[in-house]
Motif scaffolding. Structure first.
Motif, short mmCIF file in Angstrom:
data_model
loop_
_atom_site.label_atom_id
_atom_site.label_comp_id
_atom_site.label_asym_id
_atom_site.label_seq_id
_atom_site.Cartn_x
_atom_site.Cartn_y
_atom_site.Cartn_z
N GLN A 72 0.82 -1.23 0.00
CA GLN A 72 0.00 0.00 0.00
C GLN A 72 0.85 1.27 0.00
N CYS A 73 2.11 1.13 0.32
CA CYS A 73 2.97 2.32 0.44
C CYS A 73 3.18 2.95 -0.93
N PRO A 74 2.77 4.22 -1.14
CA PRO A 74 2.89 4.84 -2.45
C PRO A 74 4.32 5.25 -2.79
N ALA A 75 5.20 5.23 -1.80
CA ALA A 75 6.56 5.74 -2.04
C ALA A 75 7.60 4.62 -2.10
N GLY A 76 7.15 3.38 -1.99
CA GLY A 76 8.12 2.28 -2.00
C GLY A 76 9.05 2.33 -0.80
N ALA A 77 8.56 2.88 0.31
CA ALA A 77 9.42 3.02 1.49
C ALA A 77 9.38 1.80 2.40
N LEU A 78 8.55 0.81 2.05
CA LEU A 78 8.46 -0.39 2.88
C LEU A 78 8.85 -1.62 2.06
N GLN A 79 9.53 -2.53 2.73
CA GLN A 79 9.99 -3.75 2.08
C GLN A 79 9.92 -4.88 3.09
N ARG A 100 10.82 -3.66 6.66
CA ARG A 100 11.83 -2.61 6.86
C ARG A 100 11.29 -1.29 6.32
N TRP A 101 11.58 -0.24 7.06
CA TRP A 101 11.12 1.11 6.70
C TRP A 101 12.30 1.94 6.23
N ASN A 102 12.16 2.53 5.07
CA ASN A 102 13.20 3.41 4.55
C ASN A 102 12.78 4.86 4.86
N ALA A 147 12.99 7.52 2.09
CA ALA A 147 12.03 7.43 0.99
C ALA A 147 10.60 7.77 1.44
N CYS A 148 10.34 7.69 2.73
CA CYS A 148 8.98 7.88 3.28
C CYS A 148 8.50 9.31 3.07
N VAL A 149 7.24 9.45 2.61
CA VAL A 149 6.67 10.80 2.41
C VAL A 149 5.66 11.14 3.53
N GLN A 150 5.63 10.30 4.56
CA GLN A 150 4.80 10.55 5.75
C GLN A 150 3.32 10.70 5.41
N CYS A 151 2.82 9.84 4.52
CA CYS A 151 1.40 9.93 4.16
C CYS A 151 0.51 9.19 5.16
N ASP A 152 1.13 8.34 5.99
CA ASP A 152 0.43 7.56 7.03
C ASP A 152 -0.52 6.50 6.48
N THR A 153 -0.42 6.17 5.20
CA THR A 153 -1.25 5.09 4.64
C THR A 153 -1.00 3.78 5.41
N CYS A 154 0.26 3.51 5.70
CA CYS A 154 0.60 2.25 6.41
C CYS A 154 -0.14 2.16 7.75
N ILE A 155 -0.23 3.28 8.44
CA ILE A 155 -0.90 3.29 9.75
C ILE A 155 -2.40 3.05 9.58
N PRO A 189 4.87 0.59 10.94
CA PRO A 189 6.18 0.10 10.49
C PRO A 189 7.26 1.17 10.64
N LYS A 190 6.83 2.40 10.96
CA LYS A 190 7.77 3.53 11.00
C LYS A 190 8.40 3.63 12.39
N VAL A 191 9.16 2.62 12.73
CA VAL A 191 9.77 2.56 14.06
C VAL A 191 11.26 2.25 13.88
S1 SF4 Z 1 3.90 6.89 5.81
FE1 SF4 Z 1 3.93 4.68 5.48
S2 SF4 Z 1 2.77 4.40 3.59
FE2 SF4 Z 1 3.31 6.55 3.64
S3 SF4 Z 1 5.28 6.71 2.55
FE3 SF4 Z 1 5.81 6.41 4.70
S4 SF4 Z 1 6.05 4.21 4.95
FE4 SF4 Z 1 4.94 4.54 3.03
#
Ligand code: SF4
Ligand code: SF4
Length: 279
Positions: free
Chosen positions: A55-62, A69-71, A74-82, A91-93
């Motif tokens: 679901q991560c739009p930025a490819g920040a999760l793998q 793993r959280w990058n 690369a994260c744009v802090q959209c909070d979709t993962c939450i 996952p942002k820990v």
């Molecule tokens: S907040 Fe979550 S879903 Fe959004 S970019 Fe960061 S890791 Fe991805």
């Protein structure tokens, strides 16, 4: 052995987490689950189910070797993962050592008066906090714990030796009321309250007023009785329940009225509290 704790967030400068400008450190994971929790995504550690990765739009999760793993870069802090997590986790820990956090905190000198460690529930990591606090104190920084009181402080008095004080939640007084609201055991909170009062380590006490769900009158009276003469010098914060960020049965519950809060403020003064703040 090196100590690590799951750090959800570090706010460099906060004016609402104790006196003066402070760096606030939020740890992931809690030992209770309050019905009115405003940050439910901090309650649990990630179970690595992988649901949020796609679901991560930025490819920040793998997902690698069974672990998500959280990058951070690369994260744009959209909070979709939450929002998609079914486990009240994030996952942002980052798992950081006391030295890692101290290095960050120290870079904010001389603009902060101290640090406050919060949660989730930070008392789940007492040894980690003791090391961090010792380093901060040596650098001239104040050290506060923000806790729900549901971990037994008597087992961690060495941590209190390096803590300036504790901002303690007292979420209810009657055992059944407390259990229904938080899933926790109020007897631990009461024991901690007595210990902190005896050691002069109460920075402030907080009661969240949740209409028809907790017992602020009994809580105020119970705290005052426990504190004895110290009631006059203890700061009490009465906090209005607000549904912002709340999920589940209380998501559409109403806040207490200003009149109700004023009534409780007066009751607290009558019980001996000189400093009562409404929020
Ligand atoms: S907040 Fe979550 S879903 Fe959004 S970019 Fe960061 S890791 Fe991805
Ligand atoms: S943050 Fe939630 S959804 Fe994402 S992997 Fe962890 S438990 Fe699963």
């Amino acid at each position: 052995m090196e100590l690590f704790a799951p750090v959800n967030k570090i706010i460099p400068f906060s004016l609402v987490d104790g006196p003066g400008s402070r760096c606030s450190i939020f740890l992931q994971g809690c030992n209770i689950a309050c019905a009115y929790c405003h940050n439910p995504e901090t309650q649990n550690l990630c179970r690595n189910c992988g649901l949020c990765v796609e679901q991560c739009p930025a490819g920040a999760l793998q997902k690698l070797d069974g672990h998500v793993r959280w990058n951070k870069e690369a994260c744009v802090q959209c909070d979709t993962c939450i929002h998609v997590c079914p486990h009240k986790a994030s996952p942002k820990v980052e798992w950081l050592t006391p030295d890692d956090v101290f290095e960050t905190v120290n870079s904010y000198q001389p603009f902060i008066r101290g640090i406050t460690v919060s949660g989730g529930e930070c008392m789940l990591h007492p040894d980690w906090m003791r090391e961090l606090f010792s380093r901060c104190r040596a650098a001239g920084l104040g050290t506060l714990i923000d806790s729900n009181g549901c971990v037994d402080f008597t087992a961690h008095e060495d941590l209190l030796d390096v803590a300036d004080g504790v901002m303690l939640d007292v979420k209810g007084w009657d055992p059944e009321v407390f259990r229904c609201l938080t899933t926790g055991d109020v007897s631990t909170v009461k024991r901690n309250l007595a210990l902190l009062a005896e050691r002069g380590k109460i920075e402030e006490l907080r009661i969240v007023v949740v209409p028809e769900r907790n017992d602020p009158e009994d809580t105020i009276a119970g705290i005052a009785q426990t504190l004895g003469e110290a009631v006059g010098t203890t700061k009490l914060k009465l906090i209005k329940f607000r549904p912002f960020g709340v999920v589940g049965e209380l998501a559409s519950a109403t806040s207490p009225t200003d009149e109700r809060m004023a009534e409780l403020e007066q009751l607290a003064h009558d019980a001996g509290f000189a400093t009562v703040e409404i929020r």
